[in-house]
Structures are given as C-alpha cells and as structure tokens.
Design a protein around this motif. Structure first.
Motif, PDB file in Angstrom:
ATOM      1  N   THR A 142       0.839  -1.203   0.000  1.00 39.94           N
ATOM      2  CA  THR A 142       0.000   0.000   0.000  1.00 39.94           C
ATOM      3  C   THR A 142       0.872   1.250   0.000  1.00 39.94           C
ATOM      4  O   THR A 142       0.619   2.209  -0.744  1.00 39.94           O
ATOM      5  N   LEU A 145       2.724   1.730  -3.457  1.00 35.00           N
ATOM      6  CA  LEU A 145       1.863   2.305  -4.485  1.00 35.00           C
ATOM      7  C   LEU A 145       1.577   3.779  -4.210  1.00 35.00           C
ATOM      8  O   LEU A 145       1.416   4.572  -5.148  1.00 35.00           O
ATOM      9  N   ASP A 146       1.546   4.154  -2.924  1.00 34.10           N
ATOM     10  CA  ASP A 146       1.409   5.580  -2.593  1.00 34.10           C
ATOM     11  C   ASP A 146       2.679   6.342  -3.003  1.00 34.10           C
ATOM     12  O   ASP A 146       2.603   7.485  -3.458  1.00 34.10           O
ATOM     13  N   CYS A 148       4.544   5.639  -5.504  1.00 34.11           N
ATOM     14  CA  CYS A 148       4.527   5.776  -6.962  1.00 34.11           C
ATOM     15  C   CYS A 148       3.742   7.007  -7.415  1.00 34.11           C
ATOM     16  O   CYS A 148       4.079   7.629  -8.427  1.00 34.11           O
ATOM     17  N   LYS A 149       2.719   7.366  -6.665  1.00 34.85           N
ATOM     18  CA  LYS A 149       1.921   8.542  -7.034  1.00 34.85           C
ATOM     19  C   LYS A 149       2.734   9.828  -6.948  1.00 34.85           C
ATOM     20  O   LYS A 149       2.493  10.778  -7.684  1.00 34.85           O
ATOM     21  N   ILE A 164      -2.362  -7.369  -4.295  1.00 31.39           N
ATOM     22  CA  ILE A 164      -2.659  -5.978  -4.631  1.00 31.39           C
ATOM     23  C   ILE A 164      -4.160  -5.746  -4.539  1.00 31.39           C
ATOM     24  O   ILE A 164      -4.942  -6.359  -5.273  1.00 31.39           O
ATOM     25  N   PRO A 167      -5.648  -0.786  -6.098  1.00 27.29           N
ATOM     26  CA  PRO A 167      -4.563   0.149  -6.431  1.00 27.29           C
ATOM     27  C   PRO A 167      -5.118   1.437  -7.023  1.00 27.29           C
ATOM     28  O   PRO A 167      -6.164   1.431  -7.674  1.00 27.29           O
ATOM     29  N   SER A 171      -0.925   5.802  -9.513  1.00 26.10           N
ATOM     30  CA  SER A 171       0.379   5.161  -9.298  1.00 26.10           C
ATOM     31  C   SER A 171       0.990   4.645 -10.595  1.00 26.10           C
ATOM     32  O   SER A 171       2.187   4.354 -10.646  1.00 26.10           O
ATOM     33  N   PHE A 172       0.183   4.530 -11.655  1.00 27.34           N
ATOM     34  CA  PHE A 172       0.639   3.909 -12.903  1.00 27.34           C
ATOM     35  C   PHE A 172       0.731   4.894 -14.069  1.00 27.34           C
ATOM     36  O   PHE A 172       1.154   4.505 -15.154  1.00 27.34           O
ATOM     37  N   CYS A 194      -6.144   0.839 -13.959  1.00 31.28           N
ATOM     38  CA  CYS A 194      -4.754   1.285 -13.839  1.00 31.28           C
ATOM     39  C   CYS A 194      -4.019   1.205 -15.167  1.00 31.28           C
ATOM     40  O   CYS A 194      -3.273   2.118 -15.536  1.00 31.28           O
TER      41      CYS A 194
END
Length: 282
Positions: A142, A145-146, A148-149, A164, A167, A171-172, A194
């Motif tokens: 978690t 992925l945060d 990645c944002k 996962i 998501p 993040s993607f 995503c």
C-alpha cells in the motif's frame, strides 16, 4: 680544577641534549594534533581533515557506501548530510531486494521503507520490490503504491508476490514498464483501470493467478508483452488484445498445455511482424 671543568662540560652537554629532545617531542605532538591550512591564521584538527575535501570528492567517497551506510553518515555532521542528499539525488533505482541483502539484520521494516522512500522517492526511475523482503508485505505494498503517485520520474515498476488490493490509477500514470510477477489481484477491474491510465506503457510482464485477461483489452501501442496463461485466462480477451495492437515487437506467452499453445498461435496470427515466442510447461 680540571675535574670541576669537566663536570660542568658534561652537565652542559646533558642539558643541551635534554632540551633538544623536549623540543623534538613537542614538535611531533603538535604535528599530530593539528594540520595547518592555507590560511596561516587558522589551524584545523586532524580529525576534521576530511572536511577540507570539496563536495565532489566527498560525494565520490560516499558512492562506495550503500544506502543504509549513507543514512548513517548523514547523522555525523551537517556537511555529511548535504553530501548524502547529493547521493540521493543521483540514485535512480530503488531496489528493496538489494537493500534486504545489504541490511544483514532481518527483513525490511515499515519504518525502513518510510525512511528510505522519503529520501529517494523524488529521484528514482525504477522501483523493485518482492514481498519476501519485508516484515509486513500487506502494509508495504500500500505504501509503495502511494510512493509511486509522488514519483514524477518513475518509469519502471517491478513487483513480485504481492497481494494488490484497490490500487490507485495515479500510481501507474507515468509508467513505461510494469511487471507483476506472481501477484494476486483482488479485483481485475482495478487493474484494468490502472492499465488504462498508463498511457505511456510499452512493456508489460504479468502473471497473476486471478486475471481473466480482460485488463489487456484496454492496452494500446504495447511493444513487449509477457503473460502467464493461467486457468482463468480467456481466449476471447486475448483475441481483442491482438486486434488492437499494431506496434507489438515481442510477445512471450507461458502455457500449461500444448492445446493452449495451438489455440493462442491461431489467434495471434495478425501479429506476424512481432517476435512471437512460446514457452510451454508440462
């Protein structure tokens, strides 16, 4: 008279040698304690001589340290903290598997993840993580992925063996390469959203146990695709994916039966210009 003169001469010679020894000893002691700088008015303790190096030299020395060691060095003094920040800015890959090997004191904790990501996240282009590297993988994924944002420069994301759940598509958004190896996707619709948000995605490697392949139908302009064909995977979705691809160069498919090999080969006929690679498993 003669004896008295000789005694005075011996005493004088002894005192002279004693003074020379004292002067020499004092000079050696002074040399050990201080090093004169170019400015004759100041003297710098030898223990701080390394601080006389410029930032480039210190930065080069720090490159021989791993991230754990650099994080310790930044606590030494303000100057080292500045140099440590220079190292962080030059670090473009955050590989938690490598960090786990370097740590040598057990798995990576959530506190470790926060400390490292706070320093490196704004600068990384590639992030690699596997669930076995962490004490609490569910909480870590978690947080990753945060991360990645907030990573505007992140282009490559490789995740292994995570579960996962829900998501965030943000993040993607900037990804050019995504690898989800042996991951479990709670809801394939989330993954579909995503992938649809990943407009720049060129390379996808996915082998998730629960997907049907519907998430592939939203992809455009993929250059390389590697998928693990699992029991829930549907040929109809793969057919839709093939019909939408025009620039695919490499296609890798992992099968479990030879019948799947034959069926997928027929469907992928329009992709004749790609390097079609088939992997079969008994």
């Amino acid at each position: 008279m003669k004896s008295s003169t000789m005694q005075e001469s011996v005493r004088s010679s002894y005192n002279s040698r004693k003074r020379r020894r004292e002067v020499t000893a004092q000079a050696e002691e002074d040399a050990c304690e201080t090093v004169k700088t170019t400015d004759a008015k100041h003297e710098v303790p030898r223990t701080n001589a390394i601080l006389q190096l410029n930032d480039d030299c210190l930065c080069h020395i720090f490159t021989y340290l791993n991230i754990w060691q650099v994080m310790l060095m930044e606590k030494v003094c303000k100057r080292f903290k500045i140099v440590a920040r220079m190292i962080y800015k030059r670090t473009h890959e955050l590989n938690f598997t490598v960090l786990w090997e370097q740590k040598n004191t057990g798995n990576i904790t959530m506190r470790d993840v926060r400390n490292i990501s706070a320093r490196l996240a704004p600068h990384i282009h590639t992030l690699v993580a596997a669930s076995e590297d962490f004490y609490s993988p569910c909480d870590v994924i978690t947080h990753i992925l945060d991360i990645c944002k907030d990573c505007s420069k992140l282009k490559n994301l490789r995740l292994c063996s995570f579960e996962i759940n829900q998501p965030d598509a943000k993040s993607f958004v900037n990804l050019e390469m995504l690898e989800l190896k042996w991951c479990t996707i709670t809801d394939e619709l989330d993954l579909e959203i995503c992938l649809q948000a990943a407009k720049n995605l060129k390379i996808l490697n996915i082998s998730c146990h629960s997907i049907t392949g519907k998430c592939l139908t939203v992809l455009h302009d993929i250059k390389e695709l590697s998928i693990g064909v699992l029991p829930n995977f549907r040929l109809s979705y793969f057919r839709q994916f093939c019909e939408r691809q025009h620039g695919l160069k490499t296609l890798k498919i992992k099968f479990y039966t030879m019948s799947e090999d034959h069926e997928f080969g027929n469907i992928s006929g329009p992709l004749s210009e790609s390097d079609f690679i088939v992997w079969t498993f008994p």
